[in-house]
Design a protein around this motif. Structure first.
Motif, PDB file in Angstrom:
ATOM      1  N   ILE A  85      10.743  21.825   5.747  1.00  0.00           N
ATOM      2  CA  ILE A  85      10.318  22.304   7.065  1.00  0.00           C
ATOM      3  C   ILE A  85       8.833  22.566   6.959  1.00  0.00           C
ATOM      4  O   ILE A  85       8.413  23.421   6.171  1.00  0.00           O
ATOM      5  N   GLY A  86       8.031  21.815   7.739  1.00  0.00           N
ATOM      6  CA  GLY A  86       6.598  21.931   7.565  1.00  0.00           C
ATOM      7  C   GLY A  86       5.776  21.652   8.795  1.00  0.00           C
ATOM      8  O   GLY A  86       6.299  21.351   9.875  1.00  0.00           O
ATOM      9  N   GLY A 106       4.496  23.030   3.735  1.00  0.00           N
ATOM     10  CA  GLY A 106       5.727  23.599   4.246  1.00  0.00           C
ATOM     11  C   GLY A 106       6.602  24.185   3.155  1.00  0.00           C
ATOM     12  O   GLY A 106       6.204  24.275   1.993  1.00  0.00           O
ATOM     13  N   PHE A 107       7.797  24.557   3.560  1.00  0.00           N
ATOM     14  CA  PHE A 107       8.797  25.148   2.677  1.00  0.00           C
ATOM     15  C   PHE A 107       9.902  24.137   2.433  1.00  0.00           C
ATOM     16  O   PHE A 107      10.188  23.291   3.276  1.00  0.00           O
ATOM     17  N   GLY A 131      11.240  26.152  -2.756  1.00  0.00           N
ATOM     18  CA  GLY A 131       9.860  25.939  -3.142  1.00  0.00           C
ATOM     19  C   GLY A 131       8.955  25.668  -1.962  1.00  0.00           C
ATOM     20  O   GLY A 131       9.298  25.930  -0.805  1.00  0.00           O
ATOM     21  N   LEU A 132       7.804  25.110  -2.278  1.00  0.00           N
ATOM     22  CA  LEU A 132       6.763  24.771  -1.308  1.00  0.00           C
ATOM     23  C   LEU A 132       6.372  23.318  -1.508  1.00  0.00           C
ATOM     24  O   LEU A 132       6.636  22.731  -2.558  1.00  0.00           O
ATOM     25  N   ASN A 155       5.866  18.466  -4.448  1.00  0.00           N
ATOM     26  CA  ASN A 155       6.825  19.567  -4.342  1.00  0.00           C
ATOM     27  C   ASN A 155       6.596  20.545  -5.487  1.00  0.00           C
ATOM     28  O   ASN A 155       6.407  20.133  -6.632  1.00  0.00           O
ATOM     29  N   TYR A 156       6.614  21.823  -5.178  1.00  0.00           N
ATOM     30  CA  TYR A 156       6.544  22.882  -6.191  1.00  0.00           C
ATOM     31  C   TYR A 156       7.817  23.713  -6.070  1.00  0.00           C
ATOM     32  O   TYR A 156       8.031  24.390  -5.070  1.00  0.00           O
ATOM     33  N   TYR A 157       8.668  23.628  -7.098  1.00  0.00           N
ATOM     34  CA  TYR A 157       9.939  24.340  -7.079  1.00  0.00           C
ATOM     35  C   TYR A 157       9.772  25.704  -7.738  1.00  0.00           C
ATOM     36  O   TYR A 157       9.494  25.801  -8.928  1.00  0.00           O
TER      37      TYR A 157
END
Length: 177
Positions: A85-86, A106-107, A131-132, A155-157
């Motif tokens: 979702i961004g 986003g998330f 994550g983001l 992606n950053y988890y």
């Protein structure tokens, strides 16, 4: 007569504002994670976008399947499905309006699955991940209703066992509704 002009100008203003809003659906295919071993890490993303002028609000689902090395000798296969979702903003557009560059963030949240046939002992058997992400899109507008998109996403988890950073680089097609 003045009242008719005022009412007409209000309707014209509302009609022109409505034309700036649109929505689209898109699908991307690409590479996720790191290239390791003989398998190619694949990702498929499908989504819905709500566009208001230079702003885009996106809702995407990304499925990915990849291997990640835990050490030099062992690798483990992961399957993830996450909802993104961004928000994206158009930062550049050419004069003929046939190409646009968008940046956003986003998330994300979803599930990761680690198949039970892995021979590596790990601390988690899979589960939820959050994550983001940061994203860049280049849109090549073909017609008023179709565009080709090149997407790069990092992606950053924050939670999960799939590693902290996993990129997605893909090519897709978008259809305006």
């Amino acid at each position: 007569m003045k009242i008719k002009l005022i009412i007409a100008s209000l309707f014209i203003g509302m009609a022109s504002n409505a034309q700036q809003k649109s929505s689209s659906i898109d699908i991307h295919g690409g590479i996720v994670g790191k290239l390791s071993g003989s398998s190619i890490p694949i990702g498929i993303m499908a989504g819905y976008n709500y566009n208001t002028g230079n702003n885009t609000y996106e809702f995407n689902v990304l499925y990915s399947k990849f291997n990640d090395k835990l050490n030099e000798s062992k690798s483990i296969e992961y399957n993830t499905i996450v909802l993104n979702i961004g928000y994206l903003r158009t930062i550049a557009r050419n004069t003929s309006n046939s190409m646009a560059i968008n940046l956003g963030a986003g998330f994300l949240g979803g599930l990761e699955n680690i198949p039970s046939d892995n021979t590596v002992v790990i601390t988690s058997k899979g589960g939820g991940t959050v994550g983001l992400y940061a994203v860049g899109n280049i849109d090549f507008i073909i017609t008023d209703s179709v565009s080709i998109k090149l997407r790069g996403q990092q992606n950053y988890y924050i939670l999960g066992t799939t590693g902290k950073f996993n990129p997605f680089i893909g090519l897709g097609i978008s259809f305006n509704l």
